[in-house]
Design an enzyme around this catalytic site. Structure first.
Site, PDB file in Angstrom:
ATOM      1  N   GLY A  61       1.643 -76.468  87.707  1.00  0.00           N
ATOM      2  CA  GLY A  61       1.953 -77.270  88.901  1.00  0.00           C
ATOM      3  C   GLY A  61       0.680 -77.586  89.658  1.00  0.00           C
ATOM      4  N   GLY A  73       0.141 -79.550  92.327  1.00  0.00           N
ATOM      5  CA  GLY A  73       0.555 -80.288  93.519  1.00  0.00           C
ATOM      6  C   GLY A  73      -0.212 -79.875  94.764  1.00  0.00           C
ATOM      7  N   THR A 127      10.325 -77.096  94.129  1.00  0.00           N
ATOM      8  CA  THR A 127      11.648 -76.457  94.202  1.00  0.00           C
ATOM      9  C   THR A 127      12.489 -77.227  95.226  1.00  0.00           C
ATOM     10  OG1 THR A 127      10.663 -74.922  95.808  1.00  0.00           O
ATOM     11  CG2 THR A 127      10.909 -74.135  93.553  1.00  0.00           C
ATOM     12  N   SER A 144       5.595 -70.818  94.073  1.00  0.00           N
ATOM     13  CA  SER A 144       6.575 -71.705  94.708  1.00  0.00           C
ATOM     14  C   SER A 144       7.427 -70.900  95.694  1.00  0.00           C
ATOM     15  CB  SER A 144       7.529 -72.283  93.662  1.00  0.00           C
ATOM     16  OG  SER A 144       6.833 -73.032  92.697  1.00  0.00           O
ATOM     17  N   ALA A 169      -0.622 -74.798 105.499  1.00  0.00           N
ATOM     18  CA  ALA A 169       0.005 -76.011 106.029  1.00  0.00           C
ATOM     19  C   ALA A 169      -0.829 -77.197 105.567  1.00  0.00           C
ATOM     20  CB  ALA A 169       0.071 -75.959 107.555  1.00  0.00           C
ATOM     21  N   ALA A 215       9.661 -67.051 107.437  1.00  0.00           N
ATOM     22  CA  ALA A 215       8.522 -67.573 108.214  1.00  0.00           C
ATOM     23  C   ALA A 215       8.739 -69.059 108.509  1.00  0.00           C
ATOM     24  CB  ALA A 215       7.222 -67.365 107.438  1.00  0.00           C
ATOM     25  N   CYS A 217       8.993 -79.003 103.275  1.00  0.00           N
ATOM     26  CA  CYS A 217       9.490 -77.621 103.164  1.00  0.00           C
ATOM     27  C   CYS A 217      10.431 -77.127 104.259  1.00  0.00           C
ATOM     28  CB  CYS A 217       8.314 -76.682 103.029  1.00  0.00           C
ATOM     29  SG  CYS A 217       7.475 -76.931 101.452  1.00  0.00           S
ATOM     30  N   PHE A 218      10.177 -77.442 105.519  1.00  0.00           N
ATOM     31  CA  PHE A 218      10.989 -76.804 106.569  1.00  0.00           C
ATOM     32  C   PHE A 218      12.484 -77.021 106.328  1.00  0.00           C
ATOM     33  CE2 PHE A 218       7.697 -76.548 110.268  1.00  0.00           C
ATOM     34  CZ  PHE A 218       7.148 -75.429 109.660  1.00  0.00           C
TER      35      PHE A 218
HETATM   36  P1  NAD Z   1       4.376 -80.840  94.405  1.00  0.00           P
HETATM   37  O1  NAD Z   1       5.578 -81.631  94.099  1.00  0.00           O
HETATM   38  O2  NAD Z   1       3.223 -81.465  95.133  1.00  0.00           O
HETATM   39  O3  NAD Z   1       3.765 -80.257  93.027  1.00  0.00           O
HETATM   40  C1  NAD Z   1       4.536 -79.674  92.036  1.00  0.00           C
HETATM   41  C2  NAD Z   1       3.950 -80.073  90.677  1.00  0.00           C
HETATM   42  O4  NAD Z   1       4.605 -79.321  89.659  1.00  0.00           O
HETATM   43  C3  NAD Z   1       4.149 -81.560  90.317  1.00  0.00           C
HETATM   44  O5  NAD Z   1       2.896 -82.173  90.116  1.00  0.00           O
HETATM   45  C4  NAD Z   1       4.991 -81.516  89.019  1.00  0.00           C
HETATM   46  O6  NAD Z   1       4.647 -82.524  88.104  1.00  0.00           O
HETATM   47  C5  NAD Z   1       4.647 -80.150  88.481  1.00  0.00           C
HETATM   48  N1  NAD Z   1       5.631 -79.623  87.540  1.00  0.00           N
HETATM   49  C6  NAD Z   1       6.974 -79.558  87.677  1.00  0.00           C
HETATM   50  N2  NAD Z   1       7.528 -78.971  86.589  1.00  0.00           N
HETATM   51  C7  NAD Z   1       6.510 -78.688  85.729  1.00  0.00           C
HETATM   52  C8  NAD Z   1       6.444 -78.068  84.463  1.00  0.00           C
HETATM   53  N3  NAD Z   1       7.534 -77.633  83.835  1.00  0.00           N
HETATM   54  N4  NAD Z   1       5.240 -77.934  83.896  1.00  0.00           N
HETATM   55  C9  NAD Z   1       4.115 -78.361  84.509  1.00  0.00           C
HETATM   56  N5  NAD Z   1       4.120 -78.940  85.728  1.00  0.00           N
HETATM   57  C10 NAD Z   1       5.293 -79.095  86.341  1.00  0.00           C
HETATM   58  O7  NAD Z   1       4.883 -79.548  95.168  1.00  0.00           O
HETATM   59  P2  NAD Z   1       4.071 -78.657  96.234  1.00  0.00           P
HETATM   60  O8  NAD Z   1       4.093 -79.317  97.570  1.00  0.00           O
HETATM   61  O9  NAD Z   1       2.773 -78.230  95.647  1.00  0.00           O
HETATM   62  O10 NAD Z   1       5.044 -77.407  96.342  1.00  0.00           O
HETATM   63  C11 NAD Z   1       5.163 -76.485  95.281  1.00  0.00           C
HETATM   64  C12 NAD Z   1       5.900 -75.258  95.802  1.00  0.00           C
HETATM   65  O11 NAD Z   1       5.133 -74.652  96.847  1.00  0.00           O
HETATM   66  C13 NAD Z   1       7.279 -75.561  96.399  1.00  0.00           C
HETATM   67  O12 NAD Z   1       8.138 -74.486  96.095  1.00  0.00           O
HETATM   68  C14 NAD Z   1       7.011 -75.575  97.893  1.00  0.00           C
HETATM   69  O13 NAD Z   1       8.144 -75.193  98.633  1.00  0.00           O
HETATM   70  C15 NAD Z   1       5.926 -74.536  98.043  1.00  0.00           C
HETATM   71  N6  NAD Z   1       5.030 -74.715  99.198  1.00  0.00           N
HETATM   72  C16 NAD Z   1       4.566 -75.961  99.526  1.00  0.00           C
HETATM   73  C17 NAD Z   1       3.676 -76.107 100.592  1.00  0.00           C
HETATM   74  C18 NAD Z   1       3.115 -77.453 100.986  1.00  0.00           C
HETATM   75  O14 NAD Z   1       2.420 -77.521 101.983  1.00  0.00           O
HETATM   76  N7  NAD Z   1       3.389 -78.526 100.260  1.00  0.00           N
HETATM   77  C19 NAD Z   1       3.240 -74.970 101.289  1.00  0.00           C
HETATM   78  C20 NAD Z   1       3.730 -73.725 100.919  1.00  0.00           C
HETATM   79  C21 NAD Z   1       4.613 -73.606  99.864  1.00  0.00           C
HETATM   80  C1  UGA Z   2       4.648 -75.635 107.050  1.00  0.00           C
HETATM   81  C2  UGA Z   2       4.181 -74.256 107.541  1.00  0.00           C
HETATM   82  O1  UGA Z   2       3.428 -74.420 108.749  1.00  0.00           O
HETATM   83  C3  UGA Z   2       3.334 -73.566 106.484  1.00  0.00           C
HETATM   84  O2  UGA Z   2       3.001 -72.250 106.915  1.00  0.00           O
HETATM   85  C4  UGA Z   2       4.115 -73.493 105.172  1.00  0.00           C
HETATM   86  O3  UGA Z   2       3.340 -72.910 104.152  1.00  0.00           O
HETATM   87  C5  UGA Z   2       4.536 -74.894 104.752  1.00  0.00           C
HETATM   88  O4  UGA Z   2       5.331 -75.499 105.816  1.00  0.00           O
HETATM   89  C6  UGA Z   2       5.398 -74.908 103.535  1.00  0.00           C
HETATM   90  O5  UGA Z   2       6.030 -73.927 103.201  1.00  0.00           O
HETATM   91  O6  UGA Z   2       5.429 -75.988 102.958  1.00  0.00           O
HETATM   92  P1  UGA Z   2       3.522 -78.039 106.876  1.00  0.00           P
HETATM   93  O7  UGA Z   2       4.937 -78.492 106.688  1.00  0.00           O
HETATM   94  O8  UGA Z   2       2.497 -78.475 105.906  1.00  0.00           O
HETATM   95  O9  UGA Z   2       3.483 -76.433 106.870  1.00  0.00           O
HETATM   96  O10 UGA Z   2       2.996 -78.470 108.308  1.00  0.00           O
HETATM   97  P2  UGA Z   2       3.301 -77.947 109.804  1.00  0.00           P
HETATM   98  O11 UGA Z   2       2.032 -77.918 110.540  1.00  0.00           O
HETATM   99  O12 UGA Z   2       4.097 -76.702 109.815  1.00  0.00           O
HETATM  100  O13 UGA Z   2       4.177 -79.132 110.395  1.00  0.00           O
HETATM  101  C7  UGA Z   2       5.504 -79.360 109.963  1.00  0.00           C
HETATM  102  C8  UGA Z   2       6.142 -80.409 110.842  1.00  0.00           C
HETATM  103  O14 UGA Z   2       6.400 -79.886 112.143  1.00  0.00           O
HETATM  104  C9  UGA Z   2       5.277 -81.658 111.061  1.00  0.00           C
HETATM  105  O15 UGA Z   2       6.083 -82.800 111.050  1.00  0.00           O
HETATM  106  C10 UGA Z   2       4.679 -81.419 112.428  1.00  0.00           C
HETATM  107  O16 UGA Z   2       4.306 -82.585 113.085  1.00  0.00           O
HETATM  108  C11 UGA Z   2       5.845 -80.736 113.129  1.00  0.00           C
HETATM  109  N1  UGA Z   2       5.440 -79.916 114.285  1.00  0.00           N
HETATM  110  C12 UGA Z   2       4.609 -78.866 114.124  1.00  0.00           C
HETATM  111  C13 UGA Z   2       5.959 -80.217 115.530  1.00  0.00           C
HETATM  112  O17 UGA Z   2       6.726 -81.173 115.708  1.00  0.00           O
HETATM  113  N2  UGA Z   2       5.591 -79.423 116.597  1.00  0.00           N
HETATM  114  C14 UGA Z   2       4.769 -78.358 116.463  1.00  0.00           C
HETATM  115  O18 UGA Z   2       4.475 -77.669 117.478  1.00  0.00           O
HETATM  116  C15 UGA Z   2       4.254 -78.075 115.181  1.00  0.00           C
END
Ligand code: NAD
Ligand code: UGA
Length: 453
Positions: free
Chosen positions: A7, A9, A87, A126, A159, A218, A271-272
């Site tokens: 992954g 991403g 996911t 993930s 974030a 969280a 995610c939220f």
């Molecule tokens: P994303 O969609 O950006 O990336 C996921 C990648 O996985 C994609 O590029 C997809 O092609 C690849 N993929 C899917 N199935 C596959 C497979 N079988 N083999 C190889 N590659 C495969 O997702 P993301 O934002 O990086 O999020 C990934 C996980 O992390 C999620 O569970 C999300 O909830 C969690 N997470 C995301 C954030 C964030 O800020 N985006 C922060 C914390 C946690």
């Molecule tokens: C959030 C969490 O902050 C990360 O800790 C977590 O890892 C991530 O989700 C995840 O699991 O994907 P992210 O969604 O990237 O990170 O960004 P945030 O800064 O949390 O902002 C989320 C949303 O809330 C945005 O639309 C932002 O503008 C909004 N927000 C944030 C508000 O409206 N008010 C605030 O005070 C803070």
């Protein structure tokens, strides 16, 4: 240590780049089935915009950091395999609209089982429902052929927009694993990877289920704070209180703290909402409807806030926006990212398009094709024009909507913008980014979120 991450991403790419950047002892390979994404990671234009990311990728890439579509090879060679695939919320079947879709996770587990030739540590990166590790373990153990698989949970808390600094100086790193001698040994192996740059006291170790559940909790707590202040913003508008003043007064209580109390047009991001829906589904699954209802309220309040903003725009503009040109500044879900997943801007724009408004949209990092995709518009649809700068977008507009808090919006010449607009010139600040008093002096009919009269 040979590390593989499935992954590439928003999480897999930056997280692995940081591990490689911090220690050249580790050879890190990030794999993905998406060829275009891997090509972008190997190019000068990375697939995600994240301040500071270019530097650390360029420093490590080709030395101890590799991006590839050769998933099987990377699995076979690795000692540690991170699973960092998406996911999303299920769009079909049981738990539709709430449960996490674990198809991609299961596929990874089956692929590891099929390909691995020796013992592996498999790390859930993930965000997953609590007890997913049990399913991964069953798939791997059913096909173990004498190989030993240790499953760890290591959720990511970065974030978007601040990913590099969050990874460099995390509040904590969380690692959960089996509390058996082999499980504890695997935990220690992963602790050592992070201890290359994270102080040991910030690396927390727990059992598997605590780690999985802490991530969902969280995100639920963070989103809950935003929904709480957004709920109060509606009351501020009705009573003449100012939500920023209320948030400041409340947040100075050291028990409450000032962060995540910024009222807004609603939280977005990938995610939220997904993670709270998942939590709600889990609570229902475990027979806890009262707990499910409690957390679902956070989502309901966010939906209310997004709708409320659009309604306020329409009612302020004499109850009709049909044929009016409305400039939208900002489309990403927050500043410093090109990510639009679940951005509040999508909902607000769709509501206004439903009222036959004409939109001109400008975002510093989001592409026209992405905006059209998010709004379900063909390239020919003329109800939306995507502009290259804020001045073009606001020319001849009846109203401006600030939907993302990009810093550059604070530095705009609003006198020039006002001079180019239809009068009365409305401005709706969905992020409370601007000095509304100063804008009113120029002649704008300016309102923000939770800014009582
Ligand atoms: P994303 O969609 O950006 O990336 C996921 C990648 O996985 C994609 O590029 C997809 O092609 C690849 N993929 C899917 N199935 C596959 C497979 N079988 N083999 C190889 N590659 C495969 O997702 P993301 O934002 O990086 O999020 C990934 C996980 O992390 C999620 O569970 C999300 O909830 C969690 N997470 C995301 C954030 C964030 O800020 N985006 C922060 C914390 C946690
Ligand atoms: C959030 C969490 O902050 C990360 O800790 C977590 O890892 C991530 O989700 C995840 O699991 O994907 P992210 O969604 O990237 O990170 O960004 P945030 O800064 O949390 O902002 C989320 C949303 O809330 C945005 O639309 C932002 O503008 C909004 N927000 C944030 C508000 O409206 N008010 C605030 O005070 C803070």
């Amino acid at each position: 240590m040979k590390i593989c991450c499935i992954g590439a991403g928003y999480v897999g790419g930056p997280t692995m780049a940081m591990i490689a950047h911090k220690s050249d002892k580790h050879i890190v390979t990030v794999v993905d089935i998406n060829q275009a994404r891997i090509d972008a990671w190997n190019s000068d234009t990375l697939p995600i915009f994240e301040p500071g990311l270019d530097e650390i990728v360029k420093q490590a890439r080709g030395k101890n950091l590799f991006f590839s579509t050769e998933v099987d090879t990377a699995i076979r060679e690795a000692d540690i395999i991170f699973i960092s695939v998406n996911t999303p919320t299920k769009t079909y079947g049981m738990g539709v609209g709430r449960a996490a879709d674990l198809t991609f996770i299961e596929k990874c587990a089956r692929q590891i089982a099929a390909v691995a030739e020796d013992d592996k540590i498999v790390v859930e990166k993930s965000t997953l429902p609590v007890r997913t590790a049990a399913s991964i373990k069953r798939i791997l153990e059913a096909n173990s052929n004498g190989r030993n698989f240790q499953i760890l949970s290591n959720p990511e808390f970065l974030a978007e927009g601040t990913a590099v600094s969050d990874l460099e100086n995390p509040d904590r790193v969380l690692i959960g694993g089996d509390q058996t001698p082999a499980g504890l040994e695997a935990i220690q192996t992963l602790v050592d990877v992070y201890a290359e740059w994270v102080p040991r006291e910030k690396i927390l170790t727990t059992n598997l289920w605590s780690s999985e559940l802490s991530k969902l909790t969280a995100n639920a707590f963070l989103a809950q704070r935003i929904s709480s202040i957004n709920a109060i913003s509606a009351l501020c508008e009705a009573t003449g209180a100012n939500v920023d003043e209320v948030a400041h007064a409340v947040g100075t209580d050291s028990r409450i703290g000032p962060k995540f109390l910024k009222s807004s047009v609603g939280f977005g991001g990938s995610c939220f909402q997904k993670d709270i829906l998942n939590l709600v589904y889990l609570c229902e699954h475990f027979g806890l409807p009262e707990v499910a209802k409690y957390w679902n309220g956070v989502i309901e309040m966010n939906d209310y806030q997004k709708r409320r903003f659009g309604s306020r725009v329409i009612s302020s503009m004499f109850n009709t926006v049909a044929g009016k040109k409305i400039a939208v500044l900002g489309f990403a879900f927050k500043k410093d990212t090109n990510d639009t997943r679940e951005s509040a801007a999508i909902y607000v724009c769709k509501d206004l398009l439903g009222e036959n408004a004409e939109l001109t949209i400008y975002d510093p990092e989001v592409s026209e094709s992405q905006i059209r995709y998010d709004l379900d518009l063909s390239a020919e649809d003329t109800s939306v024009t995507v502009c290259d700068d804020a001045y073009t977008a606001t020319k001849d507009a009846h109203a401006i909507l600030i939907l993302t808090e990009w810093d550059e919006f604070k530095a705009l010449d609003f006198q020039r913008i006002h001079d180019g607009m239809e009068l009365p010139a409305f401005l709706f600040d969905g992020r409370n980014l601007l000095d509304l008093e100063a804008l009113r002096k120029i002649g704008f009919e300016a309102t923000g979120i939770g800014q009582g009269e």
